[in-house]
Motif scaffolding. Structure first.
Motif, PDB file in Angstrom:
ATOM      1  N   GLN A  16       0.826  -1.197   0.000  1.00 16.97           N
ATOM      2  CA  GLN A  16       0.000   0.000   0.000  1.00 16.97           C
ATOM      3  C   GLN A  16       0.867   1.256   0.000  1.00 16.97           C
ATOM      4  OE1 GLN A  16      -2.450   0.571   3.491  1.00 16.97           O
ATOM      5  NE2 GLN A  16      -4.055   1.526   2.258  1.00 16.97           N
ATOM      6  N   SER A  17       0.534   2.178  -0.894  1.00 15.92           N
ATOM      7  CA  SER A  17       1.269   3.435  -0.970  1.00 15.92           C
ATOM      8  C   SER A  17       0.685   4.436   0.017  1.00 15.92           C
ATOM      9  CB  SER A  17       1.226   3.982  -2.400  1.00 15.92           C
ATOM     10  OG  SER A  17      -0.105   4.126  -2.828  1.00 15.92           O
ATOM     11  N   ALA A  18       1.380   5.558   0.202  1.00 15.41           N
ATOM     12  CA  ALA A  18       0.962   6.591   1.150  1.00 15.41           C
ATOM     13  C   ALA A  18       0.970   7.950   0.467  1.00 15.41           C
ATOM     14  CB  ALA A  18       1.887   6.605   2.361  1.00 15.41           C
ATOM     15  N   GLU A  19      -0.184   8.613   0.448  1.00 18.41           N
ATOM     16  CA  GLU A  19      -0.297   9.915  -0.225  1.00 18.41           C
ATOM     17  C   GLU A  19       0.523  11.004   0.454  1.00 18.41           C
ATOM     18  OE1 GLU A  19      -4.548  10.211  -2.349  1.00 18.41           O
ATOM     19  OE2 GLU A  19      -4.634  10.203  -0.169  1.00 18.41           O
ATOM     20  N   ASP A  20       0.687  10.917   1.753  1.00 15.97           N
ATOM     21  CA  ASP A  20       1.361  11.983   2.497  1.00 15.97           C
ATOM     22  C   ASP A  20       2.878  11.802   2.558  1.00 15.97           C
ATOM     23  OD1 ASP A  20       1.256   9.750   4.111  1.00 15.97           O
ATOM     24  OD2 ASP A  20       0.657  10.844   5.915  1.00 15.97           O
ATOM     25  N   SER A  21       3.402  10.851   1.823  1.00 12.07           N
ATOM     26  CA  SER A  21       4.835  10.568   1.852  1.00 12.07           C
ATOM     27  C   SER A  21       5.591  11.495   0.914  1.00 12.07           C
ATOM     28  CB  SER A  21       5.074   9.118   1.427  1.00 12.07           C
ATOM     29  OG  SER A  21       6.457   8.868   1.310  1.00 12.07           O
ATOM     30  N   PRO A  25       9.908   4.904  -3.461  1.00 12.18           N
ATOM     31  CA  PRO A  25       8.459   4.780  -3.368  1.00 12.18           C
ATOM     32  C   PRO A  25       7.938   5.385  -2.076  1.00 12.18           C
ATOM     33  CG  PRO A  25       9.464   2.666  -2.903  1.00 12.18           C
ATOM     34  CD  PRO A  25      10.570   3.600  -3.287  1.00 12.18           C
ATOM     35  N   SER A  26       6.622   5.496  -1.993  1.00 16.65           N
ATOM     36  CA  SER A  26       6.047   6.219  -0.857  1.00 16.65           C
ATOM     37  C   SER A  26       6.118   5.457   0.457  1.00 16.65           C
ATOM     38  CB  SER A  26       4.595   6.600  -1.167  1.00 16.65           C
ATOM     39  OG  SER A  26       3.799   5.449  -1.344  1.00 16.65           O
ATOM     40  N   THR A  27       6.340   4.143   0.414  1.00  9.97           N
ATOM     41  CA  THR A  27       6.533   3.360   1.633  1.00  9.97           C
ATOM     42  C   THR A  27       7.672   2.366   1.422  1.00  9.97           C
ATOM     43  OG1 THR A  27       4.899   1.681   0.985  1.00  9.97           O
ATOM     44  CG2 THR A  27       4.093   3.499   2.329  1.00  9.97           C
ATOM     45  N   ALA A  28       8.449   2.149   2.450  1.00 14.90           N
ATOM     46  CA  ALA A  28       9.580   1.215   2.353  1.00 14.90           C
ATOM     47  C   ALA A  28       9.107  -0.220   2.130  1.00 14.90           C
ATOM     48  CB  ALA A  28      10.432   1.298   3.620  1.00 14.90           C
ATOM     49  N   LYS A  29       7.906  -0.543   2.616  1.00 12.95           N
ATOM     50  CA  LYS A  29       7.418  -1.920   2.471  1.00 12.95           C
ATOM     51  C   LYS A  29       7.219  -2.310   1.009  1.00 12.95           C
ATOM     52  CE  LYS A  29       2.695  -0.450   3.523  1.00 12.95           C
ATOM     53  NZ  LYS A  29       1.604  -0.609   4.458  1.00 12.95           N
ATOM     54  N   GLN A  30       7.101  -1.337   0.110  1.00 12.77           N
ATOM     55  CA  GLN A  30       6.969  -1.638  -1.317  1.00 12.77           C
ATOM     56  C   GLN A  30       8.257  -2.253  -1.872  1.00 12.77           C
ATOM     57  OE1 GLN A  30       5.270   1.702  -3.577  1.00 12.77           O
ATOM     58  NE2 GLN A  30       4.467   2.452  -1.630  1.00 12.77           N
ATOM     59  N   ILE A  75       6.005  -3.354 -18.115  1.00 10.66           N
ATOM     60  CA  ILE A  75       5.922  -2.339 -17.070  1.00 10.66           C
ATOM     61  C   ILE A  75       4.642  -2.592 -16.272  1.00 10.66           C
ATOM     62  CG2 ILE A  75       5.753   0.127 -16.571  1.00 10.66           C
ATOM     63  CD1 ILE A  75       7.074   0.608 -19.323  1.00 10.66           C
ATOM     64  N   ALA A  76       4.753  -2.599 -14.939  1.00 17.00           N
ATOM     65  CA  ALA A  76       3.577  -2.821 -14.101  1.00 17.00           C
ATOM     66  C   ALA A  76       3.765  -2.149 -12.751  1.00 17.00           C
ATOM     67  CB  ALA A  76       3.345  -4.316 -13.902  1.00 17.00           C
ATOM     68  N   HIS A  77       2.676  -1.795 -12.120  1.00 16.83           N
ATOM     69  CA  HIS A  77       2.711  -1.259 -10.761  1.00 16.83           C
ATOM     70  C   HIS A  77       2.861  -2.402  -9.773  1.00 16.83           C
ATOM     71  CE1 HIS A  77       1.585   3.038 -10.822  1.00 16.83           C
ATOM     72  NE2 HIS A  77       1.119   2.733 -12.015  1.00 16.83           N
ATOM     73  N   MET A  78       3.602  -2.154  -8.709  1.00 15.03           N
ATOM     74  CA  MET A  78       3.694  -3.130  -7.628  1.00 15.03           C
ATOM     75  C   MET A  78       2.981  -2.629  -6.387  1.00 15.03           C
ATOM     76  SD  MET A  78       7.518  -4.712  -7.871  1.00 15.03           S
ATOM     77  CE  MET A  78       8.410  -3.171  -7.803  1.00 15.03           C
ATOM     78  N   ASP A  79       2.587  -1.349  -6.373  1.00 15.85           N
ATOM     79  CA  ASP A  79       1.936  -0.814  -5.183  1.00 15.85           C
ATOM     80  C   ASP A  79       0.421  -0.884  -5.328  1.00 15.85           C
ATOM     81  OD1 ASP A  79       1.878   1.148  -7.213  1.00 15.85           O
ATOM     82  OD2 ASP A  79       1.716   2.765  -5.747  1.00 15.85           O
ATOM     83  N   THR A  80      -0.251  -0.745  -4.183  1.00 14.71           N
ATOM     84  CA  THR A  80      -1.701  -0.660  -4.163  1.00 14.71           C
ATOM     85  C   THR A  80      -2.091   0.736  -3.702  1.00 14.71           C
ATOM     86  OG1 THR A  80      -1.786  -1.580  -1.926  1.00 14.71           O
ATOM     87  CG2 THR A  80      -2.052  -3.125  -3.763  1.00 14.71           C
ATOM     88  N   SER A  81      -3.307   1.114  -3.981  1.00 11.67           N
ATOM     89  CA  SER A  81      -3.807   2.455  -3.678  1.00 11.67           C
ATOM     90  C   SER A  81      -3.745   2.747  -2.185  1.00 11.67           C
ATOM     91  CB  SER A  81      -5.250   2.559  -4.160  1.00 11.67           C
ATOM     92  OG  SER A  81      -5.857   3.724  -3.657  1.00 11.67           O
ATOM     93  N   PRO A  82      -3.490   4.007  -1.830  1.00  9.41           N
ATOM     94  CA  PRO A  82      -3.549   4.372  -0.413  1.00  9.41           C
ATOM     95  C   PRO A  82      -4.972   4.247   0.140  1.00  9.41           C
ATOM     96  CG  PRO A  82      -3.029   6.293  -1.770  1.00  9.41           C
ATOM     97  CD  PRO A  82      -3.072   5.115  -2.677  1.00  9.41           C
ATOM     98  N   ASP A  83      -5.972   4.208  -0.746  1.00 10.01           N
ATOM     99  CA  ASP A  83      -7.370   4.106  -0.320  1.00 10.01           C
ATOM    100  C   ASP A  83      -7.811   2.675  -0.045  1.00 10.01           C
ATOM    101  OD1 ASP A  83      -7.672   6.854  -0.579  1.00 10.01           O
ATOM    102  OD2 ASP A  83      -8.201   6.685  -2.692  1.00 10.01           O
ATOM    103  N   ALA A  84      -6.962   1.712  -0.382  1.00  7.65           N
ATOM    104  CA  ALA A  84      -7.332   0.309  -0.180  1.00  7.65           C
ATOM    105  C   ALA A  84      -6.316  -0.352   0.736  1.00  7.65           C
ATOM    106  CB  ALA A  84      -7.369  -0.424  -1.518  1.00  7.65           C
ATOM    107  N   PRO A  85      -6.785  -1.172   1.651  1.00  9.54           N
ATOM    108  CA  PRO A  85      -5.828  -1.836   2.532  1.00  9.54           C
ATOM    109  C   PRO A  85      -4.881  -2.740   1.738  1.00  9.54           C
ATOM    110  CG  PRO A  85      -8.051  -2.697   2.864  1.00  9.54           C
ATOM    111  CD  PRO A  85      -8.151  -1.559   1.896  1.00  9.54           C
TER     112      PRO A  85
END
Length: 118
Positions: A16-21, A25-30, A75-85
């Motif tokens: 899950q990404s983070a909008e306020d980052s 990427p927006s989170t290290a867990k990605q 090319i593909a995204h590996m993150d999920t929306s900040p709005d979804a768990p």
């Protein structure tokens, strides 16, 4: 490991990404999924690396005699929306029969196929 098992393994990662980052990427867990993908690619015999921004690169050298063929990239995204768990995903294996797929008590994925004649 077959394709289904790989998919089930990949969705177990919380990406899950983070909008306020202010990081990328927006989170290290990605980065954990990227590292896992690199390990798998190397096990398959590809050259693979992850950069500091989380991008995964892999190279499968051309078959001898085909070095001049145009390369192909995925090319593909590996993150999920900040709005979804992103944690504790519960994937389901559904056999598509042409009917709508009930996701839960509030949501249904409508079939893209035309309705059957009555």
């Amino acid at each position: 490991m077959d394709v289904l098992q790989r998919f089930l393994d990949y969705v177990s990662y919380d990406t899950q990404s983070a909008e306020d980052s202010d990081t990328f990427p927006s989170t290290a867990k990605q980065l954990a999924l990227g590292d896992h993908l690199c390990d798998e690619l190397r096990e398959m015999g590809l050259e693979a690396r992850r950069d500091e921004w989380g991008y995964v690169y892999a190279l499968l050298p051309a078959t001898p005699g085909y070095e001049g063929v145009t390369p192909l990239g995925f090319i593909a995204h590996m993150d999920t929306s900040p709005d979804a768990p992103g944690a504790n995903a519960r994937p389901r294996i559904v056999t598509f029969t042409g009917e709508d797929i009930v996701l839960n008590e509030r949501r249904t994925l409508p079939s893209p196929l035309p309705a059957s004649p009555a």
